[in-house]
Motif scaffolding. Structure first.
Motif, short mmCIF file in Angstrom:
data_model
loop_
_atom_site.label_atom_id
_atom_site.label_comp_id
_atom_site.label_asym_id
_atom_site.label_seq_id
_atom_site.Cartn_x
_atom_site.Cartn_y
_atom_site.Cartn_z
N MET A 219 0.82 -1.20 0.00
CA MET A 219 0.00 0.00 0.00
C MET A 219 0.86 1.26 0.00
SD MET A 219 -2.58 1.44 2.89
CE MET A 219 -2.74 -0.15 3.63
N ASP A 364 -2.95 10.66 10.20
CA ASP A 364 -4.39 10.73 9.95
C ASP A 364 -4.91 12.15 10.22
OD1 ASP A 364 -7.15 9.10 9.86
OD2 ASP A 364 -7.23 10.49 11.54
N ILE A 367 -3.97 14.59 7.48
CA ILE A 367 -4.94 14.53 6.37
C ILE A 367 -6.18 15.33 6.73
CG2 ILE A 367 -6.52 13.00 5.13
CD1 ILE A 367 -4.39 10.82 5.26
N GLY A 374 -6.40 16.75 1.51
CA GLY A 374 -5.56 15.72 2.13
C GLY A 374 -5.86 14.32 1.62
N TYR A 375 -7.03 14.17 1.03
CA TYR A 375 -7.41 12.86 0.50
C TYR A 375 -6.95 12.68 -0.95
CZ TYR A 375 -10.36 8.66 0.05
OH TYR A 375 -10.81 7.38 -0.12
N THR A 376 -6.42 13.75 -1.53
CA THR A 376 -5.95 13.64 -2.92
C THR A 376 -4.47 13.31 -2.93
OG1 THR A 376 -5.28 15.95 -3.18
CG2 THR A 376 -7.60 15.41 -3.60
N ARG A 377 -4.05 12.75 -4.04
CA ARG A 377 -2.65 12.35 -4.17
C ARG A 377 -1.76 13.53 -4.55
NH1 ARG A 377 -5.38 8.20 -7.05
NH2 ARG A 377 -4.10 8.38 -8.92
N GLU A 382 -1.27 12.18 2.29
CA GLU A 382 -1.93 10.88 2.08
C GLU A 382 -0.88 9.78 1.93
OE1 GLU A 382 -2.67 8.57 -0.65
OE2 GLU A 382 -1.24 9.50 -1.99
N TRP A 385 0.67 8.81 5.31
CA TRP A 385 -0.22 7.93 6.08
C TRP A 385 -0.10 6.49 5.59
CZ3 TRP A 385 -5.65 6.20 5.04
CH2 TRP A 385 -6.36 5.86 6.19
N ARG A 386 -0.09 6.31 4.27
CA ARG A 386 0.05 4.95 3.72
C ARG A 386 1.42 4.37 4.06
NH1 ARG A 386 0.52 4.87 -1.38
NH2 ARG A 386 0.22 7.05 -1.93
N MET B 219 -7.12 9.09 -2.86
CA MET B 219 -6.43 7.94 -2.27
C MET B 219 -7.27 6.67 -2.39
SD MET B 219 -5.42 7.20 1.68
CE MET B 219 -5.53 8.91 2.08
N GLY B 220 -8.56 6.81 -2.33
CA GLY B 220 -9.46 5.68 -2.44
C GLY B 220 -10.77 6.16 -3.03
N TYR B 221 -11.83 5.35 -2.87
CA TYR B 221 -13.15 5.78 -3.34
C TYR B 221 -13.05 6.18 -4.81
CZ TYR B 221 -17.53 6.98 -0.78
OH TYR B 221 -18.79 6.99 -0.21
N ARG B 222 -12.28 5.41 -5.57
CA ARG B 222 -11.83 5.92 -6.86
C ARG B 222 -12.80 5.66 -8.01
NH1 ARG B 222 -5.50 4.27 -7.06
NH2 ARG B 222 -4.86 5.33 -5.16
N GLU B 382 -6.80 -3.50 2.61
CA GLU B 382 -6.07 -2.24 2.47
C GLU B 382 -6.89 -1.23 1.67
OE1 GLU B 382 -4.11 -0.46 -0.05
OE2 GLU B 382 -4.88 -1.70 -1.67
N TRP B 385 -9.71 0.31 3.81
CA TRP B 385 -9.19 1.36 4.70
C TRP B 385 -9.04 2.68 3.94
CZ3 TRP B 385 -3.78 3.12 5.79
CH2 TRP B 385 -3.63 3.71 7.05
N ARG B 386 -8.47 2.58 2.74
CA ARG B 386 -8.29 3.80 1.95
C ARG B 386 -9.65 4.38 1.54
NH1 ARG B 386 -6.49 2.91 -2.78
NH2 ARG B 386 -6.11 0.67 -2.73
N ASP B 387 -10.57 3.51 1.14
CA ASP B 387 -11.91 3.99 0.78
C ASP B 387 -12.56 4.71 1.97
OD1 ASP B 387 -11.74 2.95 -1.78
OD2 ASP B 387 -13.05 1.24 -1.42
N ASN B 388 -12.46 4.09 3.13
CA ASN B 388 -13.16 4.61 4.30
C ASN B 388 -12.56 5.93 4.80
OD1 ASN B 388 -15.33 4.42 6.01
ND2 ASN B 388 -14.67 2.53 7.01
N ARG B 389 -11.30 6.20 4.41
CA ARG B 389 -10.68 7.43 4.92
C ARG B 389 -11.39 8.69 4.45
NH1 ARG B 389 -9.93 11.05 7.13
NH2 ARG B 389 -8.11 11.98 8.12
N LEU B 390 -12.15 8.60 3.35
CA LEU B 390 -12.87 9.79 2.91
C LEU B 390 -14.02 10.15 3.86
CD1 LEU B 390 -13.29 12.00 0.81
CD2 LEU B 390 -14.69 10.42 -0.52
#
Lengths: 543, 543
Positions: A219, A364, A367, A374-377, A382, A385-386, B219-222, B382, B385-390
């Protein structure tokens, strides 16, 4: 330190994001790493940093563990993956230097100290992650030469960081394996385990029988390949035994303990870097008004109490974790003093796990301070955190650290290390003086250590299995108590001298830790004390 | 429910991992989404699920909010991104159906209810994330037609989920904008904000003046594109005002409140799915021995107390969060009862934030149970976790929920919603009977609600700005108290009927929550009660 800061900024930071995208690749049996990482490490080696922690007699700079730990924190914050190569290689060479013959030191440790060869630690196997008694890698005697007793190794190792790469000229694997007994069978448990030096390229220049079977795709922490390494697919990898038969775990644990503190330091460094990003963002981002104000211009979000709380939590976690790890490094420097080494042993599971757990929370929060950004790359937080998520796992999970702390280091110890810690805590509490709030903090600090003593006394009388039911909560509470002590020590230092932002910040951070963190530590101890056992009574079918 | 389970497994799960890798792409001004998501949603629509929550008079199935919430949880667990499209579209159509004219309902809500058109909510702007009074999107009157007062909109919106996609025939944007005053200037603050219906394709089949300026890379929820949407680059996007001028936020908050509970439900569902993965893995993975045993075969890791504690924490977080969200859905079904709607209002910030915060912790623990495997991209935990961070960020961050709970819903309310909650808590406490441990839990539950009352009484007397210093800790503690109540209610249900694994599991989970979670909630309240203010006293330069 200045040179390190510049190098970290100039060469380690720029390739950190890219090495997250361009992962190591396995092609035709060889692992290829982002060339910018190799370039950064070449520069690192040329500046003498690779060998900095070694004695001058071994070609090093002879810097103290404390200084080297601070150097490592810089590079880990900049690029945790790139910093991982010298960290592991140094620990590897140090084991060989400590337990190897002169010939082994000259042949395998020195090139590692020079930074020409890198090193790995090969412990886990697919069927034996943390349970090393179950390893099945077999080492069969194959004569003796100038490098010592020679063996042929066969077995599969996994989770091997830097198990292959195209940066260094050679790779020295330190491999845990079992020597079969007279009947040819492997001895059960950990007793029969020895440690072997298995180079990728043999002294005669030929390739050893070491194959990369695959890479794990992680990850984060992606700049270091994580390899499945097969030894002996073509009959047996050549290896030389390090030290005595059956002492493999003992030797390996020197490397492991060094790596554990490095994991904590890395986690603290990632937390600190996230904090710096969040702090800058919070000072620049305009959003909303102060509570009760409805007009006027938007304020920087650092004006909002919730954002400040998130920042201050990051500060107390990141700086507290760094203080803990540097304290441990300082103990490591006193390697002749067995009492201090015992204290280091007591603190090692804490230094491994507390920064890993709370550093991750800090990241966390970094973010969260950034909101949607903070959730964008596009924002580094972010990735931090990973990256940091690995730290509660590798080199012994938090659960394993909890077992180590409560079992080997406390309940099954002679108790002297805790007494020594306690004496130092009492010394700090004595030095706070009579002025609030430090005086109150001193009392609270003694209080939590009293609670810990009572908890331990109760656990010592409890059912020896049930005593470990809430070991992880105990570790958490113990870690908070230790960090509270360090914060109070810092606060005492900050009361002297000039009254500047730096010192006022430390004093408020200390107060924050005692007001907002310590009550939670008491709650965690309460969970341990209540001997909460619903989980251990739960049948698998009841989950 | 059975149909939903099958559809979720057959079509939503299989593309979840792939949509994490193949992100939405912006090409020639249009966003392209993974075709498998479109196929899954087509099937979803054909089964009538898209319109399930709407009244039969609007072409729906007329299912209750409670049933729809349970359906949503299935799809969110399977593929949170894919589930997001109908969730947002439904909430969008519901706002139009509630406040639009018949012509607007027929033209814009009905195609949405049928699942042919999707909907968005356009609130944030680059300079105004959560501070909606600062939006600058401008809506200028442009006549009137059968669809109502027509406007031309110009402005830039960001963080727009599903701002463009190639799944639905059309997209209905609900856009917050300001109508300029007579002097042509925008009115300061939130008073001048109205809500506008701005379709991507206008009723005459031409493209509206709506441009996708870019995508955020998350990061997730892509699987859902997150868009920067520009309105009026070519002179003004056509939009029709929904309802009255100046009521935009009020209307939008119907959608927002529905979305907030959906966020909580999604977070709970992700937590639950992670828990299921961890539970299966812990039963299969062999590693180590029981404490005190040194030989014999390795045991499944579920035998270890620490692993069980990690599993049970996941269970109490995931199932507790689901119970909370379903309870809120049940309240939403009583839409004619204003007292219950007030209670729903009180619980909405809790239902949004508690599952988001603790669901994320559950997913973190699911990774930890998997050890190193959990850190690799081969295991779903993994990504979960990334999805849920949003979830602690979008639709109002946790900090914003804390302000809402403590301010508008408690300190600045008439207090009746809390009284109603308290009455229901007392009813549960009465029903526990006299047998341990439930009787003790009932007393502990009343105790924590007493603590909450005392805290609120103190905060009401405190400095009105300082009262919010620790609002986020208050939210956390309040959430734990509410979930403790729900767990006790579940435990009471579980004491009746057959004594099976399911019921025993619920009883132990309840006990675990009271023994291991409630002490922490008390500590968080203690932080609030101590009026810890180090962070708010901290000058920016002191951090």
């Amino acid at each position: 330190m200045d040179v390190a800061t510049r190098l970290a900024e100039d060469m380690f930071v720029p390739c950190a994001a890219r090495s997250d995208i361009v992962e190591p690749e396995l092609k035709d049996g060889a692992v290829h790493v982002l060339p910018e990482i190799a370039a950064a490490l070449r520069q690192y080696t040329e500046l003498g940093l690779f060998s900095a922690s070694f004695d001058e007699s071994l070609g090093g700079l002879g810097l103290s563990a404390l200084v080297c730990s601070a150097l490592y924190a810089q590079f880990a914050a900049a690029n945790i993956s790139a910093a991982g190569y010298p960290m592991l290689s140094n620990a590897n060479a140090r084991v060989i230097a400590a337990f190897g013959t002169q010939a082994q030191i000259d042949s395998f440790a020195r090139p590692g100290i020079e930074g020409r060869w890198y090193g790995t630690m090969c412990l886990s196997e697919p069927q034996a992650g943390s349970s090393l008694g179950d390893i099945r890698t077999r080492a069969v005697k194959d004569g003796e030469d100038a490098l010592g007793l020679r063996f042929r190794l066969t077995g599969n190792k996994m989770w091997i960081s830097g198990g292959d790469q195209d940066i260094s000229e050679n790779i020295v694997h330190l491999v845990l394996a079992k020597e079969p007994g007279p009947d040819g069978a492997l001895i059960e448990g950990t007793a029969g385990i020895s440690l072997f030096i298995v180079p990728k390229i043999l002294p005669d220049g030929t390739r050893n029988d070491v194959t990369i079977a695959g890479l794990n795709h992680k990850m984060g922490y992606r700049g270091v390949p994580n390899c499945l390494v097969n030894f002996g697919e073509a009959g047996g990898a050549v290896g030389w035994r390090l030290g005595e038969a059956g002492y493999g775990l003992k030797y390996m644990f020197q490397m492991m303990n060094e790596a554990r503190i490095a994991v904590g330091t890395g986690a603290a460094a990632l937390a600190y870097r996230g904090y710096m990003h969040a702090l800058r963002y919070a000072g620049e981002r305009l959003q909303g008004r102060r509570i009760g104000e409805r007009s006027g211009n938007p304020v920087p979000i650092i004006a909002h109490a919730d954002v400040r709380a998130m920042l201050l939590r990051q500060k107390v976690y990141a700086e507290g974790a760094l203080a803990l790890c540097f304290y441990c490094a300082d103990l490591a420097d006193a390697h002749g003093d067995m009492a201090l080494q015992d204290l280091l042993g007591l603190l090692t599971p804490v230094a491994k796990s507390w920064p890993s757990e709370f550093g991750l929370i800090a990241n966390d929060l970094a973010i969260q301070v950034h909101g949607g950004y903070g959730y964008t790359r596009d924002f580094e937080v972010e990735r931090l955190w990973r990256d940091n998520r690995l730290n509660p796992i590798h080199e012994g999970t938090t659960g394993i650290q909890a077992q180590d702390l409560l079992g080997r280091k406390l309940l099954r110890s002679d108790g002297r290390a805790l007494q020594l810690l306690r004496a130092r805590v009492e010394d700090t509490a004595r030095r706070v003086g009579a002025v609030a709030p430090l005086a109150e903090h001193g009392a609270a600090l003694l209080g939590i250590f009293d609670d810990i003593d009572e908890t331990l006394a109760a656990l010592a009388k409890a059912d020896p299995v049930g005593a470990f039911d809430n070991a992880t909560w105990f570790l958490r509470a113990f870690g908070h108590a230790v960090v509270a002590w360090l914060w109070l020590d810092i606060a005492i230092l900050a009361t002297g001298g000039v009254d500047d932002d730096f010192r006022r910040g430390k004093l408020k951070a200390c107060r924050f830790f005692f007001e907002s963190e310590l009550p939670q530590a008491r709650a965690w101890l309460q969970i341990v004390n209540s001997e909460s056992s619903a989980h251990s009574e739960m049948a698998p079918s009841e989950f």
